[in-house]
Write a protein that holds these residues in place. Structure first.
Motif, mmCIF file in Angstrom:
data_model
loop_
_atom_site.group_PDB
_atom_site.id
_atom_site.type_symbol
_atom_site.label_atom_id
_atom_site.label_comp_id
_atom_site.label_asym_id
_atom_site.label_seq_id
_atom_site.Cartn_x
_atom_site.Cartn_y
_atom_site.Cartn_z
ATOM 1 N N PHE A 15 13.228 -14.857 40.805
ATOM 2 C CA PHE A 15 13.471 -15.776 39.710
ATOM 3 C C PHE A 15 12.179 -15.790 38.902
ATOM 4 O O PHE A 15 11.115 -16.100 39.426
ATOM 5 N N VAL A 16 12.233 -15.379 37.650
ATOM 6 C CA VAL A 16 11.044 -15.275 36.807
ATOM 7 C C VAL A 16 11.017 -16.455 35.850
ATOM 8 O O VAL A 16 12.007 -16.762 35.188
ATOM 9 N N GLU A 17 9.868 -17.096 35.811
ATOM 10 C CA GLU A 17 9.714 -18.274 34.965
ATOM 11 C C GLU A 17 8.382 -18.211 34.225
ATOM 12 O O GLU A 17 7.352 -17.952 34.840
ATOM 13 N N PRO A 18 8.391 -18.413 32.914
ATOM 14 C CA PRO A 18 7.127 -18.451 32.182
ATOM 15 C C PRO A 18 6.408 -19.770 32.471
ATOM 16 O O PRO A 18 7.048 -20.786 32.746
ATOM 17 N N TYR A 19 5.089 -19.724 32.438
ATOM 18 C CA TYR A 19 4.308 -20.955 32.590
ATOM 19 C C TYR A 19 2.992 -20.774 31.861
ATOM 20 O O TYR A 19 2.683 -19.702 31.357
ATOM 21 N N ASP A 20 2.236 -21.835 31.774
ATOM 22 C CA ASP A 20 1.011 -21.817 30.976
ATOM 23 C C ASP A 20 -0.235 -21.520 31.794
ATOM 24 O O ASP A 20 -1.336 -21.866 31.384
ATOM 25 N N GLY A 21 -0.080 -20.851 32.918
ATOM 26 C CA GLY A 21 -1.220 -20.503 33.764
ATOM 27 C C GLY A 21 -1.954 -19.273 33.275
ATOM 28 O O GLY A 21 -1.555 -18.616 32.319
ATOM 29 N N ALA A 57 9.224 -6.242 32.378
ATOM 30 C CA ALA A 57 9.395 -6.073 30.927
ATOM 31 C C ALA A 57 8.318 -5.155 30.331
ATOM 32 O O ALA A 57 7.650 -5.506 29.376
ATOM 33 N N GLN A 58 8.103 -4.012 30.960
ATOM 34 C CA GLN A 58 7.170 -2.990 30.469
ATOM 35 C C GLN A 58 5.704 -3.407 30.522
ATOM 36 O O GLN A 58 4.858 -2.808 29.881
ATOM 37 N N ARG A 59 5.374 -4.445 31.280
ATOM 38 C CA ARG A 59 3.993 -4.895 31.381
ATOM 39 C C ARG A 59 3.632 -5.101 32.841
ATOM 40 O O ARG A 59 4.428 -5.624 33.615
ATOM 41 N N HIS A 60 2.436 -4.682 33.230
ATOM 42 C CA HIS A 60 1.949 -4.881 34.593
ATOM 43 C C HIS A 60 1.149 -6.182 34.670
ATOM 44 O O HIS A 60 0.426 -6.522 33.730
ATOM 45 N N THR A 73 10.116 -17.026 43.556
ATOM 46 C CA THR A 73 9.870 -17.243 42.134
ATOM 47 C C THR A 73 8.551 -16.588 41.738
ATOM 48 O O THR A 73 7.559 -16.703 42.446
ATOM 49 N N LEU A 74 8.564 -15.921 40.609
ATOM 50 C CA LEU A 74 7.366 -15.338 40.010
ATOM 51 C C LEU A 74 7.080 -16.121 38.739
ATOM 52 O O LEU A 74 7.909 -16.142 37.823
ATOM 53 N N LEU A 75 5.939 -16.793 38.708
ATOM 54 C CA LEU A 75 5.513 -17.495 37.499
ATOM 55 C C LEU A 75 4.625 -16.547 36.713
ATOM 56 O O LEU A 75 3.663 -16.000 37.251
ATOM 57 N N ALA A 91 15.076 -16.996 34.609
ATOM 58 C CA ALA A 91 16.268 -16.277 35.052
ATOM 59 C C ALA A 91 15.893 -15.309 36.172
ATOM 60 O O ALA A 91 14.746 -14.890 36.282
ATOM 61 N N PRO A 92 16.876 -14.915 36.995
ATOM 62 C CA PRO A 92 16.627 -13.882 38.005
ATOM 63 C C PRO A 92 16.410 -12.539 37.295
ATOM 64 O O PRO A 92 17.120 -12.221 36.337
ATOM 65 N N ARG A 93 15.440 -11.768 37.758
ATOM 66 C CA ARG A 93 15.135 -10.472 37.149
ATOM 67 C C ARG A 93 14.711 -9.483 38.225
ATOM 68 O O ARG A 93 14.118 -9.860 39.232
ATOM 69 N N GLU A 94 14.981 -8.206 37.969
ATOM 70 C CA GLU A 94 14.432 -7.168 38.830
ATOM 71 C C GLU A 94 12.965 -6.995 38.464
ATOM 72 O O GLU A 94 12.610 -6.956 37.282
#
Length: 117
Positions: A15-21, A57-60, A73-75, A91-94
């Motif tokens: 589950f990928v979630e954006p955050y302000d870290g 999304a094309q970024r490491h 979860t990946l923040l 959302a869930p993402r590969e």
């Protein structure tokens, strides 16, 4: 949590979630477990807190362990993602996880990119 995808990557669904870290984070015990299962060599005393390297999304991203992150979860820092992609989250993402040899190559590149910000 992760399975072989290619010579350089494992694939998993988080589950990928954006955050302000400042940097991408996983729950600390999951981070350590993945580090032990996929990065450790089994020789001597090994660190389990080294950053994992994940591609989304094309970024490491260098991914660290942190307390208080929900399970599976990946923040990800909001500033590190394309605004159009952020609009589709959470959302869930590969997610691709670099294998140990590839991760060591990418970690230098990812770290240098963070220093230039």
């Amino acid at each position: 949590m992760f399975e072989t995808f290619s010579r350089s990557y494992y694939v998993g669904r988080l589950f990928v979630e954006p955050y302000d870290g400042e940097h991408a984070v996983l729950r600390r015990d999951h981070h350590e477990r993945v580090n032990e299962q996929l990065y450790a060599t089994g020789e001597g005393v090994e660190r389990l807190d080294l950053p994992l390297v994940m591609k989304l999304a094309q970024r490491h991203f260098a991914v660290h362990g942190e307390d208080g992150v929900p399970e599976h979860t990946l923040l990800v820092p909001r500033e590190g993602l394309d605004p159009g992609y952020v609009d589709t989250l959470p959302a869930p993402r590969e997610v691709l996880l670099a294998k140990a040899d590839r991760a060591s190559q990418l970690l230098d590149i990812v770290s240098a990119g963070r220093a230039g910000r």
